[in-house]
Design a protein around this motif. Structure first.
Motif, PDB file in Angstrom:
ATOM      1  N   LYS A 389       0.804  -1.223   0.000  1.00  0.00           N
ATOM      2  CA  LYS A 389       0.000   0.000   0.000  1.00  0.00           C
ATOM      3  C   LYS A 389       0.845   1.285   0.000  1.00  0.00           C
ATOM      4  O   LYS A 389       0.656   2.165   0.827  1.00  0.00           O
ATOM      5  CB  LYS A 389      -0.913   0.022   1.232  1.00  0.00           C
ATOM      6  CG  LYS A 389      -1.910  -1.119   1.278  1.00  0.00           C
ATOM      7  CD  LYS A 389      -3.268  -0.607   1.771  1.00  0.00           C
ATOM      8  CE  LYS A 389      -4.345  -1.643   1.606  1.00  0.00           C
ATOM      9  NZ  LYS A 389      -4.436  -2.589   2.730  1.00  0.00           N
ATOM     10  N   GLY A 391       0.972   3.642  -2.377  1.00  0.00           N
ATOM     11  CA  GLY A 391       0.337   4.767  -3.062  1.00  0.00           C
ATOM     12  C   GLY A 391      -0.222   4.235  -4.364  1.00  0.00           C
ATOM     13  O   GLY A 391      -0.234   3.021  -4.591  1.00  0.00           O
ATOM     14  N   LEU A 392      -0.678   5.145  -5.240  1.00  0.00           N
ATOM     15  CA  LEU A 392      -1.279   4.694  -6.498  1.00  0.00           C
ATOM     16  C   LEU A 392      -0.463   5.172  -7.695  1.00  0.00           C
ATOM     17  O   LEU A 392      -0.156   6.355  -7.809  1.00  0.00           O
ATOM     18  CB  LEU A 392      -2.698   5.248  -6.624  1.00  0.00           C
ATOM     19  CG  LEU A 392      -3.717   4.760  -5.575  1.00  0.00           C
ATOM     20  CD1 LEU A 392      -5.030   5.508  -5.745  1.00  0.00           C
ATOM     21  CD2 LEU A 392      -3.909   3.263  -5.682  1.00  0.00           C
ATOM     22  N   PHE A 409       4.485   8.779  -7.264  1.00  0.00           N
ATOM     23  CA  PHE A 409       3.174   8.204  -7.568  1.00  0.00           C
ATOM     24  C   PHE A 409       2.374   9.212  -8.351  1.00  0.00           C
ATOM     25  O   PHE A 409       2.024  10.274  -7.842  1.00  0.00           O
ATOM     26  CB  PHE A 409       2.448   7.830  -6.268  1.00  0.00           C
ATOM     27  CG  PHE A 409       3.099   6.674  -5.590  1.00  0.00           C
ATOM     28  CD1 PHE A 409       2.657   5.389  -5.817  1.00  0.00           C
ATOM     29  CD2 PHE A 409       4.205   6.865  -4.770  1.00  0.00           C
ATOM     30  CE1 PHE A 409       3.297   4.304  -5.227  1.00  0.00           C
ATOM     31  CE2 PHE A 409       4.841   5.792  -4.187  1.00  0.00           C
ATOM     32  CZ  PHE A 409       4.386   4.511  -4.408  1.00  0.00           C
ATOM     33  N   VAL A 411      -0.725   8.843  -9.806  1.00  0.00           N
ATOM     34  CA  VAL A 411      -2.161   8.912  -9.541  1.00  0.00           C
ATOM     35  C   VAL A 411      -2.452   9.540  -8.175  1.00  0.00           C
ATOM     36  O   VAL A 411      -3.267  10.452  -8.056  1.00  0.00           O
ATOM     37  CB  VAL A 411      -2.810   7.507  -9.668  1.00  0.00           C
ATOM     38  CG1 VAL A 411      -4.302   7.569  -9.341  1.00  0.00           C
ATOM     39  CG2 VAL A 411      -2.618   6.964 -11.078  1.00  0.00           C
ATOM     40  N   SER A 412      -1.741   9.102  -7.148  1.00  0.00           N
ATOM     41  CA  SER A 412      -2.000   9.704  -5.828  1.00  0.00           C
ATOM     42  C   SER A 412      -1.167  10.969  -5.612  1.00  0.00           C
ATOM     43  O   SER A 412      -1.235  11.592  -4.557  1.00  0.00           O
ATOM     44  CB  SER A 412      -1.805   8.689  -4.712  1.00  0.00           C
ATOM     45  OG  SER A 412      -0.541   8.068  -4.809  1.00  0.00           O
ATOM     46  N   SER A 413      -0.397  11.382  -6.627  1.00  0.00           N
ATOM     47  CA  SER A 413       0.323  12.650  -6.622  1.00  0.00           C
ATOM     48  C   SER A 413       1.147  12.864  -5.355  1.00  0.00           C
ATOM     49  O   SER A 413       0.882  13.757  -4.555  1.00  0.00           O
ATOM     50  CB  SER A 413      -0.675  13.810  -6.805  1.00  0.00           C
ATOM     51  OG  SER A 413       0.032  15.025  -6.982  1.00  0.00           O
ATOM     52  N   GLU A 414       2.165  12.002  -5.200  1.00  0.00           N
ATOM     53  CA  GLU A 414       2.992  12.123  -3.997  1.00  0.00           C
ATOM     54  C   GLU A 414       4.342  11.448  -4.201  1.00  0.00           C
ATOM     55  O   GLU A 414       4.527  10.666  -5.135  1.00  0.00           O
ATOM     56  CB  GLU A 414       2.273  11.489  -2.807  1.00  0.00           C
ATOM     57  CG  GLU A 414       1.939  10.010  -3.031  1.00  0.00           C
ATOM     58  CD  GLU A 414       1.053   9.417  -1.953  1.00  0.00           C
ATOM     59  OE1 GLU A 414       1.087   9.909  -0.812  1.00  0.00           O
ATOM     60  OE2 GLU A 414       0.338   8.431  -2.259  1.00  0.00           O
ATOM     61  N   ARG A 428       5.599  10.455   3.500  1.00  0.00           N
ATOM     62  CA  ARG A 428       5.034  10.783   2.197  1.00  0.00           C
ATOM     63  C   ARG A 428       4.735  12.276   2.137  1.00  0.00           C
ATOM     64  O   ARG A 428       4.353  12.878   3.132  1.00  0.00           O
ATOM     65  CB  ARG A 428       3.797   9.938   1.899  1.00  0.00           C
ATOM     66  CG  ARG A 428       2.683  10.011   2.931  1.00  0.00           C
ATOM     67  CD  ARG A 428       1.477   9.165   2.505  1.00  0.00           C
ATOM     68  NE  ARG A 428       1.729   7.744   2.650  1.00  0.00           N
ATOM     69  CZ  ARG A 428       1.576   6.831   1.684  1.00  0.00           C
ATOM     70  NH1 ARG A 428       1.158   7.190   0.492  1.00  0.00           N
ATOM     71  NH2 ARG A 428       1.821   5.565   1.902  1.00  0.00           N
ATOM     72  N   PRO A 430       2.832  15.325  -0.527  1.00  0.00           N
ATOM     73  CA  PRO A 430       2.085  15.554  -1.761  1.00  0.00           C
ATOM     74  C   PRO A 430       2.930  16.343  -2.766  1.00  0.00           C
ATOM     75  O   PRO A 430       3.806  17.108  -2.373  1.00  0.00           O
ATOM     76  CB  PRO A 430       0.893  16.396  -1.307  1.00  0.00           C
ATOM     77  CG  PRO A 430       1.313  17.025  -0.024  1.00  0.00           C
ATOM     78  CD  PRO A 430       2.379  16.163   0.587  1.00  0.00           C
ATOM     79  N   TYR A 433       1.323  18.966  -9.392  1.00  0.00           N
ATOM     80  CA  TYR A 433       0.510  17.792  -9.180  1.00  0.00           C
ATOM     81  C   TYR A 433       0.995  16.673 -10.085  1.00  0.00           C
ATOM     82  O   TYR A 433       1.508  16.935 -11.165  1.00  0.00           O
ATOM     83  CB  TYR A 433      -0.966  18.087  -9.524  1.00  0.00           C
ATOM     84  CG  TYR A 433      -1.524  19.279  -8.741  1.00  0.00           C
ATOM     85  CD1 TYR A 433      -1.991  19.135  -7.432  1.00  0.00           C
ATOM     86  CD2 TYR A 433      -1.543  20.549  -9.322  1.00  0.00           C
ATOM     87  CE1 TYR A 433      -2.499  20.237  -6.717  1.00  0.00           C
ATOM     88  CE2 TYR A 433      -2.036  21.646  -8.604  1.00  0.00           C
ATOM     89  CZ  TYR A 433      -2.507  21.489  -7.302  1.00  0.00           C
ATOM     90  OH  TYR A 433      -2.962  22.561  -6.614  1.00  0.00           O
ATOM     91  N   SER A 434       0.690  15.435  -9.683  1.00  0.00           N
ATOM     92  CA  SER A 434       0.952  14.258 -10.515  1.00  0.00           C
ATOM     93  C   SER A 434       2.388  14.189 -11.015  1.00  0.00           C
ATOM     94  O   SER A 434       2.698  14.479 -12.170  1.00  0.00           O
ATOM     95  CB  SER A 434      -0.026  14.218 -11.696  1.00  0.00           C
ATOM     96  OG  SER A 434      -1.329  13.996 -11.191  1.00  0.00           O
TER      97      SER A 434
END
Ligand code: RUQ
Ligand code: CUA
Length: 658
Positions: A389, A391-392, A409, A411-414, A428, A430, A433-434
């Motif tokens: 798990k 992130g995405l 990541f 998709v989860s922008s991090e 983690r 943020p 973005y992306s």
């Protein structure tokens, strides 16, 4: 004192920003950096050079870290009017390919040369993604020195990654296609039978000169990214592959069918042995190799017609497939060389493979069948473990040399920090973005310098003042010196950065940086190494102007006897022998170029006059207090006119009438 004042101002500005903003996702608290840490006082140098790919701009830009200041855009795969790249006669061959002159390409990844697995500051390599090529940029001159094209390839994406002593720089085809040496006129839906993958090993010599040593042919897949083994895994290369479904249409669905694709492990030392033993098959292909010569200040383009190809399915011990969950993208090797990180774009975990376990599995033949003749190693047999798990949409991983990995990541922008051994997530942050790629100075070498992490974000949205439909891509610098990552700066970038590299400033600053070209060493065939050598000659309708420039005049600056139908070549030699004194050259109506000529260099502008009259020329780079006086005139007469060819500087020509 001044410093204190500026710092106080920064605190004030940041403080008031904190007070006034409370909207989430719009300059929220978390998105505001500790900009003081990015502050580099005027006149002070940055700690690191940051070489950032320009993506669809085709260029490479150079920033300072931590200030984010832009120092230079180095033209590589695209023409650049600022530097005359691809416009001057000398540079045109650099953009030649087997498809002819290609003025614009897509530079994805950068990789610096290494010695013993450490960044050494000699060269940085870049890949052309569209028309497959690798470029080498010389860091003494910050100039593209060499470009080699790659046959049998489409979309050179998993490139230009290098081995720990810069023995090889590699390239893997993103689009498998029928080999250039086979009949390519086949139905597209015969992918499985006719489409092949090729990965290229380009040898790098002592002076950096590149040579396509061999290729390995594989079943058709999409090779995405790669990294070399290092330390214990030196001698191996790892390539992520997707579309192992071998789909040829609607890949977003059809290439996402399988639970696992592969990371292909390549034993390139073994491949070298096979090449020595004569197992490489000579195949007829066509590719070009372009080189810049520092003495003639000119490029040459040579066409090559042969490549040695090894067959991965026939030679069983050069390639192995390691199953890797869901369309892996980044393929990154930790500083010790033991851990190989695969980032499945559609996976909800990050698999980390162990080199030792992989070697054990190969030795004990722990295979799960084969893929197109290549042995598939059992997933568990090569696996160190999975980060659960995280992130995405994991994309890329870099390392800090302290046992930590940092993965982006999309998709989860991090960015997520995790422990390589225990696989525990530690922190983690943020990104806005992306995020796509990331870079830690030395972060893919044996010796990362840590300290900063730069995230290269794909979407900018509200981070800057709006500029119409398109916004600058954005990079974000994080301080990673402590346990927690801290945002310190946003800065806009040129084009769309993919990968980037960074190295300590001193490593490059002290590598023998060139300040000017010695005029005595100038072997350009049309150089005028002093005003006395300046002249104008005619061969049929070709007129060669051997012109000099020095503060603040051209020699000659009055030229007559040019006729309609002539092709005029201005070969301008900059006679200055001092740092940072380029001269420019522009002439009215020229539709090929302006020139920017470095001290001691010769560059050529081709001009075809299209009308009778007096056409002025001038210096385009503000070089002295009398820069505005740096100008001249050319008289163009009708075809067949008997105005004699003449040139002068400082004297009036005898009046020549018609
Ligand atoms: S690849 S993020 Cu070329 Cu990741 Cu750009
Ligand atoms: Cu030379 Cu301005």
């Amino acid at each position: 004192m001044k410093n204190k004042f500026v710092k106080a101002m920064l605190v004030l500005v940041l403080g008031s920003a904190l007070l006034t903003s409370c909207k989430p996702k719009d300059s929220s608290d978390a998105a505001i950096g500790d900009a003081e840490k990015a502050y580099v006082a005027p006149g002070k140098y940055d700690e690191f050079y940051n070489f950032v790919s320009g993506g669809f701009s085709g260029q490479l830009s150079v920033y300072g870290l931590p200030s984010g200041r832009l120092f230079r855009v180095i033209p590589v795969f695209s023409v650049d009017p600022e530097k005359g790249w691809g416009y001057s006669e000398e540079t045109k061959p650099m953009l030649n390919t087997s498809h002819g002159f290609v003025p614009w390409d897509d530079l994805h990844h950068t990789e610096m040369s290494q010695t013993n697995g450490e960044v050494d500051g000699r060269w940085v390599f870049g890949n052309a993604n569209n028309t497959p090529r690798i470029a080498r940029i010389d860091l003494k001159t910050f100039k593209t020195a060499e470009i080699i094209e790659l046959p049998n390839s489409g979309g050179n994406h998993s490139s230009p990654f290098i081995t720990e002593n810069t023995e090889y720089v590699v390239a893997g085809t993103r689009f498998s296609v029928p080999a250039d040496y086979s009949d390519g006129d086949v139905p597209i839906n015969t992918y499985k039978q006719n489409f092949k993958g090729h990965i290229s090993f380009v040898k790098v010599g002592k002076e950096g000169e590149m040579d396509l040593a061999f290729q390995i042919v594989t079943p058709g897949v999409n090779f995405d990214l790669s990294h070399a083994g290092k330390g214990k895994s030196h001698g191996w290369f790892f390539f992520s592959c997707y579309n192992t479904e071998q789909a040829n249409t609607l890949l977003e669905v059809n290439a996402s069918q399988k639970d696992k694709d592969f990371i292909m492990a390549v034993n390139w030392k073994k491949a070298e042995e096979y090449i020595k033993a004569g197992k490489g098959k000579k195949q007829a292909v066509k590719y070009v190799h372009n080189k810049w010569n520092e003495k003639t200040h000119s490029a040459t383009s040579e066409t090559k017609t042969e490549v040695l190809v090894l067959d991965a399915a026939a030679l069983k011990d050069i390639c192995y497939m390691i199953p890797c969950p869901k369309s892996p993208h980044g393929c990154d090797v930790d500083p010790s060389g033991e851990y190989i990180v695969g980032s499945g774009k559609l996976a909800a975990l990050i698999p980390v493979f162990s080199f030792d376990k992989l070697m054990g599995a190969i030795k004990d033949k722990k295979f799960d069948g084969d893929y197109g003749g290549i042995n598939v190693v059992k997933y568990e047999a090569a696996l160190h473990g999975e980060v659960q798990k995280p992130g995405l949409g994991p994309l890329h991983t870099e390392f800090d040399g302290k046992g930590n990995a940092y993965t982006t990541f999309f998709v989860s922008s991090e960015v997520v920090k995790w422990d390589i051994k225990s696989l525990k997530v530690l922190d983690r942050v943020p990104t806005y973005y992306s995020v796509g790629h990331l870079c830690i100075p030395g972060g893919d070498s044996k010796k990362p310098f840590g300290k900063y992490l730069v995230a290269y974000n794909k979407i900018t949205k509200d981070r800057y003042l709006p500029t119409g439909p398109e916004l600058a891509q954005s990079a974000q610098i994080f301080d990673i010196s402590g346990d927690k990552m801290k945002l310190i700066l946003d800065f806009p970038t040129i084009g769309e950065p993919h990968y980037a590299q960074a190295a300590p400033a001193d490593l490059i600053r002290n590598n023998g940086q060139l300040k000017f070209y010695k005029i005595g060493d100038n072997n350009h065939p049309f150089a005028a190494k002093g005003e006395k050598e300046s002249k104008v000659t005619r061969q049929g309708n070709q007129v060669h102007v051997y012109m000099t420039s020095i503060r603040s005049h051209f020699g000659p600056d009055n030229i007559e006897g040019i006729k309609m139908g002539d092709e005029v070549y201005f070969h301008v030699t900059n006679l200055e022998q001092d740092w940072d004194v380029p001269h420019g050259f522009g002439i009215k109506g020229a539709n090929t170029a302006e020139l920017l000529i470095m001290p001691g260099e010769t560059a050529t502008l081709k001009w075809t006059p299209d009308r009778v009259g007096i056409l002025p020329f001038y210096c385009t780079d503000f070089c002295s207090a009398l820069h505005q006086e740096m100008q001249g005139y050319i008289r163009v007469s009708p075809a067949g006119s008997n105005v004699p060819l003449s040139f002068s500087l400082g004297t009036n020509l005898p009046a020549a009438t018609k």
